[in-house]
Design a protein around this motif. Structure first.
Motif, short mmCIF file in Angstrom:
data_model
loop_
_atom_site.label_atom_id
_atom_site.label_comp_id
_atom_site.label_asym_id
_atom_site.label_seq_id
_atom_site.Cartn_x
_atom_site.Cartn_y
_atom_site.Cartn_z
N ARG A 1 20.40 12.00 -3.62
CA ARG A 1 19.36 12.73 -4.34
C ARG A 1 18.20 11.80 -4.68
O ARG A 1 18.41 10.69 -5.19
CB ARG A 1 19.95 13.33 -5.61
N ARG A 2 17.00 12.24 -4.39
CA ARG A 2 15.81 11.48 -4.76
C ARG A 2 15.52 11.70 -6.24
O ARG A 2 15.74 12.79 -6.78
CB ARG A 2 14.60 11.94 -3.93
N HIS A 3 15.02 10.65 -6.88
CA HIS A 3 14.66 10.71 -8.30
C HIS A 3 13.16 10.49 -8.40
O HIS A 3 12.69 9.37 -8.58
CB HIS A 3 15.44 9.66 -9.09
N PRO A 4 12.38 11.56 -8.29
CA PRO A 4 10.92 11.42 -8.15
C PRO A 4 10.21 10.77 -9.33
O PRO A 4 9.11 10.25 -9.17
CB PRO A 4 10.45 12.86 -7.94
N ALA B 1 8.57 5.43 0.40
CA ALA B 1 9.82 4.93 0.96
C ALA B 1 10.98 5.26 0.01
O ALA B 1 10.81 5.36 -1.20
CB ALA B 1 9.73 3.42 1.15
N GLU B 2 12.17 5.43 0.58
CA GLU B 2 13.36 5.68 -0.21
C GLU B 2 14.17 4.40 -0.37
O GLU B 2 14.42 3.70 0.60
CB GLU B 2 14.23 6.76 0.44
N VAL B 3 14.57 4.10 -1.59
CA VAL B 3 15.40 2.93 -1.88
C VAL B 3 16.69 3.44 -2.52
O VAL B 3 16.67 4.08 -3.57
CB VAL B 3 14.68 1.95 -2.82
N VAL B 4 17.81 3.17 -1.86
CA VAL B 4 19.08 3.78 -2.24
C VAL B 4 19.90 2.86 -3.15
O VAL B 4 20.05 1.67 -2.89
CB VAL B 4 19.90 4.12 -0.98
N GLY C 1 0.77 -1.22 0.00
CA GLY C 1 0.00 0.00 0.00
C GLY C 1 0.81 1.28 0.00
O GLY C 1 0.25 2.37 -0.08
N ARG C 2 2.13 1.18 0.08
CA ARG C 2 3.01 2.34 0.12
C ARG C 2 3.85 2.38 -1.14
O ARG C 2 4.24 1.36 -1.68
CB ARG C 2 3.90 2.26 1.36
N GLY C 3 4.16 3.57 -1.61
CA GLY C 3 5.01 3.70 -2.78
C GLY C 3 6.48 3.74 -2.40
O GLY C 3 6.85 3.78 -1.23
N ALA C 4 7.36 3.73 -3.42
CA ALA C 4 8.81 3.79 -3.19
C ALA C 4 9.44 4.63 -4.28
O ALA C 4 9.02 4.59 -5.44
CB ALA C 4 9.41 2.38 -3.18
N VAL C 5 10.49 5.37 -3.91
CA VAL C 5 11.18 6.23 -4.86
C VAL C 5 12.68 5.94 -4.80
O VAL C 5 13.22 5.63 -3.73
CB VAL C 5 10.90 7.72 -4.55
N ALA C 6 13.34 6.01 -5.95
CA ALA C 6 14.76 5.73 -6.03
C ALA C 6 15.60 6.91 -5.54
O ALA C 6 15.23 8.07 -5.74
CB ALA C 6 15.14 5.38 -7.46
N VAL C 7 16.74 6.59 -4.92
CA VAL C 7 17.67 7.59 -4.42
C VAL C 7 19.08 7.17 -4.81
O VAL C 7 19.43 5.99 -4.71
CB VAL C 7 17.58 7.72 -2.88
#
Length: 206
Positions: free
Chosen positions: A134-137, A172-175, A124-130
């Protein structure tokens, strides 16, 4: 294509105006004999159950990619969020629960992008690349249930910044490591193209 229970739909976001590249479609620029979009599609296609291109205008210019086109459903080119919404709406109709979106100007995307984004989040939660702090929206995994909130943000609130929406909904941030090169390096101006060409000269497999 019939989806499996855990399948993800993919969307390449190419609905913008490419002003920093002088207009036109930056994804159709050639990088070492292949267009940037061809490189992205080849990298993302094995990671998803179905892949689409978000683009506006005459779809025939993308015919060589062999991808179905999802145009913005919101007028006046409001930005990447309109492309995300088009993807979420189509995914809902097709029975997908998640959509992986990527930008049209990042030719070196990770081969494990979707797997790691999914592993880095909860249901149910999204994730964004880092990468490189730096976040990459526009490289993110979106749950389809957010389409109602996204439509409200775009249409009723005129909210156009992807980063603002991601923070509001606690993605969530995924590095990823940025060495030996940043897999999210983009080509959004002539300087970025020169850097991409130099990167390929040092890392031909990139």
């Amino acid at each position: 294509m019939q989806k499996t229970e855990s399948a993800v739909m993919g969307v390449i976001l190419a609905g913008g105006l490419s002003r920093r590249m002088g207009g036109g479609d930056k994804g159709l620029s050639f990088l070492d004999g292949r267009t940037i979009l061809e490189r992205i599609a080849a990298r993302l296609r094995p990671q998803v159950a179905a892949l689409f291109l978000n683009a506006n205008g005459d779809a025939r210019r993308f015919k060589a990619l062999g991808l179905s086109i999802l145009p913005d459903g919101v007028p006046d080119f409001p930005g990447p969020l309109a492309g995300v919404l088009a993807g979420l709406d189509h995914a809902a109709q097709a029975g997908f629960d998640e959509v992986a979106v990527v930008p049209c100007d990042a030719p070196f995307l990770p081969a494990d992008l979707v797997t790691r984004l999914r592993a880095g989040t909860q249901a149910g939660r999204g994730a964004v690349a880092v990468s490189a702090g730096r976040r990459h929206p526009t490289a993110a995994l979106w749950p389809v249930h957010l389409r109602t909130a996204l439509r409200k943000a775009l249409v009723e609130e005129d909210q156009r910044r992807v980063e603002t929406f991601l923070r509001r909904h606690d993605f969530a941030e995924v590095v990823w490591p940025a060495e030996p090169f940043d897999p999210f390096a983009n080509v959004n101006d002539p300087g970025g193209m020169a850097e991409a060409e130099a990167l390929l000269a040092h890392f031909p497999a990139a």
